[in-house]
Scaffold this active site. Structure first.
Site, PDB file in Angstrom:
ATOM      1  N   ALA A   1       0.846  -1.197   0.000  1.00 51.96           N
ATOM      2  CA  ALA A   1       0.000   0.000   0.000  1.00 51.96           C
ATOM      3  C   ALA A   1       0.874   1.236   0.000  1.00 51.96           C
ATOM      4  O   ALA A   1       0.641   2.190   0.739  1.00 51.96           O
ATOM      5  CB  ALA A   1      -0.943  -0.004   1.199  1.00 51.96           C
TER       6      ALA A   1
ATOM      7  N   LYS B   1       8.724   2.174 -21.855  1.00 46.85           N
ATOM      8  CA  LYS B   1       8.779   2.709 -20.489  1.00 46.85           C
ATOM      9  C   LYS B   1      10.153   2.457 -19.873  1.00 46.85           C
ATOM     10  O   LYS B   1      10.723   3.329 -19.188  1.00 46.85           O
ATOM     11  CB  LYS B   1       7.685   2.052 -19.646  1.00 46.85           C
ATOM     12  CG  LYS B   1       7.806   2.247 -18.125  1.00 46.85           C
ATOM     13  CD  LYS B   1       7.518   3.653 -17.677  1.00 46.85           C
ATOM     14  CE  LYS B   1       7.682   3.850 -16.171  1.00 46.85           C
ATOM     15  NZ  LYS B   1       6.871   2.974 -15.321  1.00 46.85           N
TER      16      LYS B   1
ATOM     17  N   VAL C   1       2.701   3.318  -5.271  1.00 49.23           N
ATOM     18  CA  VAL C   1       2.111   2.764  -6.489  1.00 49.23           C
ATOM     19  C   VAL C   1       0.870   1.928  -6.164  1.00 49.23           C
ATOM     20  O   VAL C   1      -0.236   2.228  -6.590  1.00 49.23           O
ATOM     21  CB  VAL C   1       3.138   1.928  -7.273  1.00 49.23           C
ATOM     22  CG1 VAL C   1       2.478   1.246  -8.473  1.00 49.23           C
ATOM     23  CG2 VAL C   1       4.283   2.807  -7.745  1.00 49.23           C
ATOM     24  N   GLY C   2       1.057   0.871  -5.387  1.00 45.77           N
ATOM     25  CA  GLY C   2      -0.064   0.003  -5.059  1.00 45.77           C
ATOM     26  C   GLY C   2      -1.158   0.716  -4.283  1.00 45.77           C
ATOM     27  O   GLY C   2      -2.346   0.530  -4.549  1.00 45.77           O
TER      28      GLY C   2
END
Length: 307
Positions: free
Chosen positions: A8, A187, A11-12
């Site tokens: 968490a 990317k 990103v997540g």
């Protein structure tokens, strides 16, 4: 569809939180310390795209006996935590689970395919600039917040259509790609270059770009990495460096790579996963890469001093 987000963090936590905001069934797999923090304060997103705070559904590895398996796992860990994260996630992966990695680079794909099965892993990447502040809140200061995902070789499957239905309509752009392999390498080229120059110069992008010879240095690094990737067979657009230079020119002066932000906090970096892997490829193909070597040497010195 039951979605499990690994971690968490910037990103997540961000993308998982935005899916919760949309109404998706999302659970976060976190460490005990992070779980305690989130139980006390909630998951807080402070963003130029709109703030959001909520009480997330949380599990830890100790819940593996009761939580069951999930349909989709967003793999948003740092590369240096990959092996540990794989072991953490395994109890929650069933026969029909799909793994969607959001890591930078490409070196993690063979690892994930070997551990979970080639058929379980699809392609994915994200574009976002976030960090955690001292309170553990997710802070996003630039508007970019996109996830691209898709089946390799653009296979048309029932599962990717179901995933698209679940992810579409969230505040970030969840885009199903028809050529995810190319998106991943594009990317990789961009982040390896921008992370490389910002960490080498210990600077946000603006002062590098505006310094004498700075823009040329960036372009040379792009071209050097492009040459390695092409020799390896990466499916790059013929004009990708020009496109990336245009994107770089449009970026804000204050833009910092996440790798530089990690260095400023004294944290580990993904240097081995990104630049180290590219240098290995360069060696495999007997390609001279002095700009990339300088970038990587700087990161090796940083890692050595930190440890």
């Amino acid at each position: 569809m039951r979605i499990l987000v690994l971690g968490a963090g910037g990103v997540g936590g961000y993308f998982g939180g935005r899916l919760v905001e949309k109404g998706a069934d999302v659970t976060f797999l976190v460490r005990s310390q992070r779980k305690k923090q989130l139980e006390e304060d909630g998951l807080v997103i402070s963003s130029v795209n709109g703030d959001f705070k909520f009480r997330p559904v949380l599990i830890t590895i100790e819940d593996s006996g009761t939580a069951g398996t999930y349909d989709l796992v967003l793999f948003s860990t740092k590369a240096y935590h990959l092996q540990a994260a794989i072991q953490d996630v395994k109890p929650f992966v069933g026969e029909q689970t799909v793994i969607l990695p959001l890591l930078n680079g490409v070196a993690h794909y063979p690892v994930l395919q070997r551990e979970f099965g080639e058929d379980k892993v699809i392609g994915g990447l994200c574009f976002i600039e976030t960090t955690l502040n001292r309170e553990g809140h997710i802070v996003q200061t630039s508007k970019a917040d996109t996830v691209r995902y898709g089946e390799f070789e653009n296979k048309q499957t029932d599962r990717i259509q179901k995933i698209e239905q679940v992810l579409s309509g969230a505040l970030p752009s969840f885009i199903r790609s028809e050529f995810i392999e190319q998106d991943i390498w594009h990317k990789y080229l961009y982040i390896a270059t921008i992370a490389g120059v910002t960490t080498l110069m210990r600077s946000a992008l603006g002062p590098i770009r505006e310094s004498k010879g700075g823009r040329d240095f960036i372009q040379h690094l792009f071209q050097e990495i492009e040459g390695i990737m092409l020799e390896h067979g990466a499916p790059l657009d013929h004009d990708i460096v020009a496109k990336h230079m245009e994107t770089m020119d449009k970026s804000s002066d204050e833009m910092k790579s996440s790798m530089l932000r990690d260095m400023e906090k004294g944290l580990d970096t993904e240097a081995a996963h990104l630049h180290g892997y590219l240098l290995k490829l360069a060696g495999d193909y007997s390609i001279e890469a002095p700009f990339l070597q300088a970038v990587n040497q700087n990161l090796l010195v940083y890692e050595g001093a930190k440890s």
